[in-house]
Design an enzyme around this catalytic site. Sequence first.
Site, PDB file in Angstrom:
ATOM      1  N   GLY A 127     -71.241 -41.020 -19.423  1.00 52.82           N
ATOM      2  CA  GLY A 127     -71.171 -40.385 -18.118  1.00 52.82           C
ATOM      3  C   GLY A 127     -70.563 -39.002 -18.210  1.00 52.82           C
ATOM      4  CB  CYS A 128     -70.859 -36.090 -15.977  1.00 51.71           C
ATOM      5  SG  CYS A 128     -70.678 -36.901 -14.380  1.00 51.71           S
ATOM      6  CE1 TYR A 129     -65.633 -35.837 -12.199  1.00 51.41           C
ATOM      7  CE2 TYR A 129     -66.958 -37.658 -11.416  1.00 51.41           C
ATOM      8  CZ  TYR A 129     -66.335 -36.453 -11.179  1.00 51.41           C
ATOM      9  OH  TYR A 129     -66.391 -35.878  -9.938  1.00 51.41           O
TER      10      TYR A 129
END
Lengths: 351, 351, 351, 351
Positions: free
Chosen positions: B154-156
């Site tokens: 995921g991005c985070y």
Amino acid sequence: MAVEGKLRAAIVGSTGYGGVELIRLLQSHPKVEITSVISSSSAGAPIEEGFPHLTGIVERSLDGVDPAEIAGRADIVFTATPSGVSAKLVPQLLEAGLKVVDLSGDFRLKNGADYEQWYKHPAPADAYLEQAVYGLCEVFGERAAGAGFISNPGCYPTATLLGLIPAIEAGWIKPDSIIIDAKSGVSGAGRGTSLMVHFAEINENLKAYKINKHQHIPEIEQALSEIAGEQVTVTFTTHLVPMNRGIMSTMYAGMKGSYTEQDFVDLYRKYYAGRPYVRVRDAGIIPATKEVSGSNYCDIGFAADARTGRITIVSVIDNIVKGAAGQAIQNLNLMMGWEETLGLGYTPVYP
Amino acid sequence: MAVEGKLRAAIVGSTGYGGVELIRLLQSHPKVEITSVISSSSAGAPIEEGFPHLTGIVERSLDGVDPAEIAGRADIVFTATPSGVSAKLVPQLLEAGLKVVDLSGDFRLKNGADYEQWYKHPAPADAYLEQAVYGLCEVFGERAAGAGFISNPGCYPTATLLGLIPAIEAGWIKPDSIIIDAKSGVSGAGRGTSLMVHFAEINENLKAYKINKHQHIPEIEQALSEIAGEQVTVTFTTHLVPMNRGIMSTMYAGMKGSYTEQDFVDLYRKYYAGRPYVRVRDAGIIPATKEVSGSNYCDIGFAADARTGRITIVSVIDNIVKGAAGQAIQNLNLMMGWEETLGLGYTPVYP
Amino acid sequence: MAVEGKLRAAIVGSTGYGGVELIRLLQSHPKVEITSVISSSSAGAPIEEGFPHLTGIVERSLDGVDPAEIAGRADIVFTATPSGVSAKLVPQLLEAGLKVVDLSGDFRLKNGADYEQWYKHPAPADAYLEQAVYGLCEVFGERAAGAGFISNPGCYPTATLLGLIPAIEAGWIKPDSIIIDAKSGVSGAGRGTSLMVHFAEINENLKAYKINKHQHIPEIEQALSEIAGEQVTVTFTTHLVPMNRGIMSTMYAGMKGSYTEQDFVDLYRKYYAGRPYVRVRDAGIIPATKEVSGSNYCDIGFAADARTGRITIVSVIDNIVKGAAGQAIQNLNLMMGWEETLGLGYTPVYP
Amino acid sequence: MAVEGKLRAAIVGSTGYGGVELIRLLQSHPKVEITSVISSSSAGAPIEEGFPHLTGIVERSLDGVDPAEIAGRADIVFTATPSGVSAKLVPQLLEAGLKVVDLSGDFRLKNGADYEQWYKHPAPADAYLEQAVYGLCEVFGERAAGAGFISNPGCYPTATLLGLIPAIEAGWIKPDSIIIDAKSGVSGAGRGTSLMVHFAEINENLKAYKINKHQHIPEIEQALSEIAGEQVTVTFTTHLVPMNRGIMSTMYAGMKGSYTEQDFVDLYRKYYAGRPYVRVRDAGIIPATKEVSGSNYCDIGFAADARTGRITIVSVIDNIVKGAAGQAIQNLNLMMGWEETLGLGYTPVYP
């Protein structure tokens, strides 16, 4: 230090947005090697000090501006310098035997008196004004082939001229009826600091500026007049839009006949056939600036109005790419006889 | 239709920002040919209808989602589909003999029960969860080599884990003291329409959301726990910032010793030695999100505070590139044993 | 020239955002008449030259800075001057018999040595530091009644202290565990020009700055320590968000017990009972900065996390209103014994 | 429940930006009491659920749309409803004996056939179209006195007509030469959700839309034709600018004589003498949208071009205030014979 077989390029004005975009694009040009990045104001400093995004990518310090030294390191120079600076520097670079693509406005007007009126600087010598090839690639591209000195068009003129010239050449619009309502993102104002570009002054704001006084007006009129074969005078307004990149020229003109949007689409597609960086959009489709962001495209759309007999033409570019660094590289490719698209790619960055 | 010798790639979810960024990046990948762009909702429509910036670049209509058909056209599939959709689709694609890089969150958690608690969907079968290689390239990259199925982080978690793992592994910070204050641009919320992403609601606004409830929390804790060799629990807040792209994780932890910023710089540079897409910035330099925009970089900076004994770590990425499409291609390169940087380039777009 | 029965107010620093907001708010204050707007740098110029939005509203030229002259025209002075300038000017104004509300940071710290360490200017004389009443209205408001000299709190400290003090006073959080992740719009950086506030550098960007070095840290610690009855040291990070107005402080602390969000809501509502400008939001609701924009509100929300034993507190203000000009007027009202809300109104501007 | 002596006002359409701005402004109107806020879609819900910024300010639930009930609670109704909805609702409200200020476009065109052509809805009955007073305050204000039913002008027409009418009336410009290039912030598109208003689609973007097709065209032409005494047809383009509030109309026309900017300034100042909300700016000064933000002003500037014989007129408003809620209240004040400025104040919010 140069890579064998590659053209050695120097960039003057590497602390502005045009200069740094040249660096970004030339990084992926297969036939060019950047051998010097030059700044009069920051010579000696690492480039990442002013542009941290280049950390680890361009690991060199900024060089000073010395034409003889540049000639020892480079074959071609891109001068992304302010108006008035190029006027003095470019002749020295040419005398030193360098090829030059100049991104300032100093060599775009063939008439020195016009330059002095609109730019408020002393004009370069006529010999240089004559020598400079005005590099609007899709219109005058054949003049660039083999040239040693290109004057790269301005951002507003690029969007505007590409949007008007096919209709002017075809005689479909009345040259004395042209009104150009242009809008630009803030990077077009350069990286210098002033209240005008303060975030809190620009954000949530829309400003018109330099109405009928912008120095790009004579550049637009010079090219339109050449195409029209008569003196063309335009009404021209510029606006500052709260965004970083992008220019839109919304252009209005009276039509000489009952043309439809599809007529214009067909005319323009024929005019720009084989040119990879102009996209004439389908009838009824108006391009938005983000649709060309980060790319070298100029996209054009039309709205014809039978009620008023006017055509509205919308032309968009990324002001730093097609309006500056990208077209400069396109000109380089044309000068060298290379494929027009080297180092430029296609796909815009979205969103 | 495929170019000889090139890997044939299909992209599912081509109407979202992750999917369209895969198209942009793969356009310049020398060893990949996009042979199908797929959308369940818009099959049959030309892709430029939803993404006009691709006019003239991707001239194909969107295909429907049929695993057998895809297997006939492609060697690898990138699934940029919503959570819950990948859970059902990916097993079918794998059964059809395709390689898969999944950009959804459906296969990141090894424990199906955790998935169901945080994602509120039925979990995929354990066999697939086990098979999926968690593709955080700079940490677990060697697991990707030769793999047939990558679960893209995921991005985070990408920004957060790259910022924390070297310090966790070295035992320099207290695992139970970690607080992550994360901020994201709006493209991270996807292209679906809702009041939450209405321009006039986001612009001139800053919102915190899903505090301690974000589905990326168990993904972060799973990876940190593996590195720490003990269960790690974090405090995690996400904020929506009025910009399109970019994630910043500002992370706080108690230090186990009296480390300086330079100590951290040295530790991280050693950890990430030879990895082209992590830039550990000089001591005292904190990266900003724009400095990686449009690129696959993760930039990391440090501020050590002797007064409180805490380290503050700032990690930035472009959420659509390193946080999605870019890392997916990096994972493809690792899977195939290719150079890690193919199709990804380096230079961020600035400004 | 003054309206009979109205308090005559002068504003020093009328070319900055704090000064011009004082003008906007005082225009509608029923008991105050602005009798002088003062600027050292632009004396003699019409105010609309620098602030065209005031055309036809404030039709006066800017006055110079002369304490004796000011004393002849005004009863109270708001000094919205830079740090270091107020330190010298305010004593002169007080000696001239004027009441003063100072919006700079020069008189907020009781300890001159702390001031010199964090502000890098010579501190004002101790007598003035002692005399200055720190005007955090909802906490120390009773000290303002009848005072002649108020030191108006900083923008970050206002949002932060209002968010932390009830919990500190109640002993619900561990003072040594406090981490403050603060974010501000760009108007907080003032109207001075620099590359840091250039639109194209801020837009589409998120920056952290002055980590653990911001001059508001000792101000926060001084107030928290007074409430806690022990020295409190905090970790404090500031970020610049691409918006004009707004501050959010996201604050993290370890809880001393198992408190719920509702417990915090109840505690804070009791603490702020009767104070019109703090809105403690319902449990589960986190305020966004736009919800207080243009108004004097401070809105506070909570997220309690049983997993980690930490409370996350989110506090938002408009940095120019509650964080500067609005609170200054609120302090004026308290000084004069007037209703707290005069000239301030309620409703935020949305969107 | 109503405050004695105050006019009781109901607002229909309280979940849109126009409705919520009416609430903000009427909060400070000394002669009006809001007695009902009405929403067909959210009846029963607390208003703060949709508009958290009103927490603690408007503590009532939304009422449903029942004309008889409204008549029991209110004296006047502001209908901030979508086109097509007002057409049906307003006649019922008028029959119930209520005064109405309608902010939709349903009653602006006197010719029902024009309405149906441009709005694509069935037109209201002619009797209502005739009864409706077109409330462009500075031009037709005297018609509002004592009226019971005002049709509030559109946002684009307000900016455009105030910028053109004095010159048309004076016969200084050629009616068949008028070109209007208008630009609006995004709140003008309403609060409904769609891809068109998605933050990531609008931010860093500039779009033209509905060229020569906008439903405000016949409204502009109707008013100009009345003033000119002949049929006026205009070219009209609208653009969406990445900001929340603000409209700029940049207007071009051929001059019938050799007028200077100062001539225009003098003409317009004479025309608007005594009208508090039009500011004709000094010759050479062009207003920007932020200079009227949050206020009821319309600011106008001029650039005359001797080279082309054209005048460029720039007119700016806040689209939600002067372009909607503010002008609606101004109309209320004129209807009631009150001072024009009640509830409206002056000072724009800057920045």
